[in-house]
Scaffold this active site. Structure first.
Site, PDB file in Angstrom:
ATOM      1  CB  CYS A 283      -0.986  -0.029   1.157  1.00 37.40           C
ATOM      2  SG  CYS A 283      -2.075  -1.457   1.025  1.00 37.40           S
TER       3      CYS A 283
ATOM      4  CG  HIS B 250      -2.164   4.538   5.437  1.00 29.76           C
ATOM      5  ND1 HIS B 250      -2.110   4.525   4.067  1.00 29.76           N
ATOM      6  CD2 HIS B 250      -2.344   3.246   5.826  1.00 29.76           C
ATOM      7  CE1 HIS B 250      -2.247   3.270   3.641  1.00 29.76           C
ATOM      8  NE2 HIS B 250      -2.389   2.484   4.682  1.00 29.76           N
TER       9      HIS B 250
ATOM     10  CG  HIS C  57      -6.444   1.277   1.392  1.00 34.89           C
ATOM     11  ND1 HIS C  57      -5.499   2.019   0.725  1.00 34.89           N
ATOM     12  CD2 HIS C  57      -5.762   0.501   2.275  1.00 34.89           C
ATOM     13  CE1 HIS C  57      -4.299   1.702   1.177  1.00 34.89           C
ATOM     14  NE2 HIS C  57      -4.433   0.792   2.112  1.00 34.89           N
TER      15      HIS C  57
END
Lengths: 205, 394
Positions: B154, B287, B322
């Site tokens: 990620c 995040h 996400h």
């Protein structure tokens, strides 16, 4: 600008070396490539005497493809009822560089390059530029890929991509006294029409 | 010294809230979410909301002039759209000898999983692996003589920006197009589901009732350039990439450490490299995935570094989902849009404070607020934590 030296290269670790470097309890939880990659990294670090490098980098063409294939097989036979959390965790390409960091408690810079035939050289370039500029003084740079039975059977299964069954680890340092083997003067990576080439410019000491 | 800075002179952006920069800006400002019922992925888990880009593969092929695109990876298509928009900032005369740095993890898995256990056709382009996806983008545009791919789950796209900066500072190139691209795939939707970190409702980062993340997709690429090069060609400079930090949490392959050691170190290193103090930061783009674990860990790290009076923090994950390997560059692009248009993105989905978390920004900031330095965080599996600082160019 600092000079950049290679102070250790480890590859082709034996089963015996893997057993001596990784405890059986730990080894049981790891796939074949992870075990070999970790042992190779530990060996290179031990040879160089640099236990805690500033950077850990890995270059891999296909990542832990054996675990990815297990999930694909699961999906092919059971559809989306499949639940393989451990395999999923181990299927991302950065799992090897992370494993080395977790095992050695290293909070330094950590990155994984996956760019076909020049994956390792890209990782090497990141370390080279960082050491040369003084942002880092040492780096562990690895290359790791595995060939599974499926790919032995059909090397073009995932398309025209070249890779081999390999685990190798280099330790780079700014300090010639760390048992330098040779100097890296430059890493030159070039792309042309979908194809890459790379050259590691070395000089003897 | 000044002439050595790395600046941003172009952005291309595709996400669930827009297929170009201006659509993204409008929806980011309004806080309009693109997380919804899945339309293109074709997974049987219809109950899981996702942040899909609202374009079919066929539509993207048309936009890119690609024929016979049935087996072309969506990761490639999203990436190519974003690179196309970013390159639009460069006049044709400088569109040669550029470097492309892309971050991805899924790459061609969307096509592989469609065919498996059948192999990919011999003429597939791109093929399965990450590097091939980047190279197909490079080949499509024909203006790149350097290409590489970072795959740190990620945080891939943020690490691409960090490496792009390093290539410029190291004198390898003057202009680097860097970012990341990721498409939804059944492979990773089911993978995240097996880890039990997907929320069946729209995600609620930092909220007491948060129960996981929504997966999203998209791509963003930035034109990074040596400041002297940008000045010499009289380019419009959008922001300065003033700091970068990368650290490994070294705790667990997928869980974050309770104290957020990796996140703390990444943010601390970003500040040090920008030669800034915590008090200089005007906004943190977190995040903030919406998982119980990540948000608590990131909050602990922010409190440790910035204290109780931390700058405004928000996560935009409830708008886009996400976007995994693309999230770093998508959210960095959001930071620049916000900074240059004098607003801060509100944290959608938040209503109930949680004592283990920071309280995110939920109200509008004064329209004349000064936003000089913003921090953008991106953390990945494997504890691959990164943070950058973007500064207003003056």
């Amino acid at each position: 600008m600092n000079k950049v030296y290679v102070s250790a290269i480890a590859n082709k670790v034996s089963e015996e070396e893997i057993r001596s470097l990784i405890s059986p309890a730990k080894a049981r939880r790891l796939g074949m490539l992870q075990k070999r990659a970790l042992a190779t990294a530990l060996k290179a670090l031990a040879v160089s005497g640099i236990e805690m490098p500033d950077m850990i980098l890995n270059g891999t063409v296909m990542g832990c493809i054996e675990t990815s294939l297990r999930i694909l097989d699961g999906m092919a036979s059971d559809g989306e009822k499949v639940a393989m959390p451990t395999a999923f965790m181990q299927s991302t390409h950065n799992t090897v560089a992370s494993l080395i960091a977790i095992h050695t408690g290293n909070h330094g810079y950590n990155a994984t390059y996956s760019h076909g035939a020049v994956s390792f050289e890209c990782a090497l370039q990141d370390a080279f530029l960082s050491i040369r500029s003084g942002q880092a003084s040492s780096a562990l740079v690895c290359r790791n890929d595995e060939i599974t039975p499926l790919m032995r059977q059909n090397p073009k299964f995932f398309g025209n991509v070249q890779f081999s069954d390999v685990s190798e680890a280099w330790v780079l340092t700014a300090n010639r006294d760390d048992g330098a083997l040779f100097e890296i003067e430059d890493i030159v990576i070039t792309h042309r029409n979908g194809t890459d080439s790379a050259e590691i410019v070395k000089s003897e000491l | 010294m000044t002439a050595d800075r790395v600046v941003i002179t172009g952005i291309g952006l595709v996400s669930a809230i827009g297929s170009n920069l201006s659509e993204n800006l409008a929806n980011l400002r309004q806080g309009k979410s693109g997380v919804s019922e899945m339309e293109f992925l074709g997974s049987e888990h219809k109950g899981l909301p996702v942040g899909e880009v609202k374009l079919s593969n066929r539509q993207m092929c048309e936009m890119l002039g690609i024929v016979d695109g049935e087996l072309v990876s969506r990761t490639f298509l999203l990436g190519a759209l974003a690179v196309k928009e970013a390159l639009g900032f460069l006049p044709p005369v400088v569109r040669g000898g550029l470097a492309l740095v892309s971050g991805t993890t899924v790459a061609g898995m969307d096509v592989t999983e469609k065919l498996y256990p059948e192999p990919l056709p011999a003429d597939s382009d791109p093929v399965h692996d990450c590097g091939s996806n980047t190279n197909s983008i490079a080949k499509y545009f024909g203006c790149f003589d350097y290409a590489t791919t970072i795959s740190t789950a990620c945080s891939s796209a943020l690490n691409s920006l960090i490496f792009g900066k390093r290539l410029i500072e190291g004198g390898v190139r003057d202009i680097v197009v860097a970012g990341g691209t990721e498409a939804l795939s059944k492979f990773h939707l089911n993978g995240f589901k097996s880890l039990m970190i997907l929320d069946e409702r729209r995600c609620r980062p930092f909220d007491k009732t948060r129960a996981g993340l929504n997966l999203g997709e998209g791509a963003a690429f930035m034109v990074l350039e040596r400041e002297s090069s940008a000045i010499a060609r009289n380019a419009s400079i959008l922001a300065v990439l003033s700091g970068a930090g990368n650290a490994c949490d070294a705790y667990h392959q997928t869980a974050s450490s309770p104290g957020g050691e990796g996140a703390f170190l990444a943010m601390e290193r970003a500040l040090a490299s920008a030669r800034l103090a915590p008090a200089d930061i005007d906004y943190i783009s977190a995040h903030g995935t919406g998982t119980p674990d990540n948000d608590a860990s990131e909050s602990a790290a922010i409190k440790r570094l910035f204290g109780q009076n931390h700058p405004p923090v928000s996560s935009t994950k409830a708008l886009t989902g996400h976007t995994t390997s693309a999230s770093g560059s998508i959210e960095a692009a959001f930071c620049i849009l916000a900074m240059n248009n004098r607003f801060l993105p509100k944290n959608a989905g938040f209503s109930t404070p949680d004592e283990s978390c920071i309280t995110p920004l939920t109200s509008d900031v004064a329209p004349d607020c000064r936003i000089d330095n913003v921090m953008c965080n991106s953390f990945g599996f494997g504890g691959n934590d990164s943070s950058i600082i973007l500064s207003r160019y003056e």
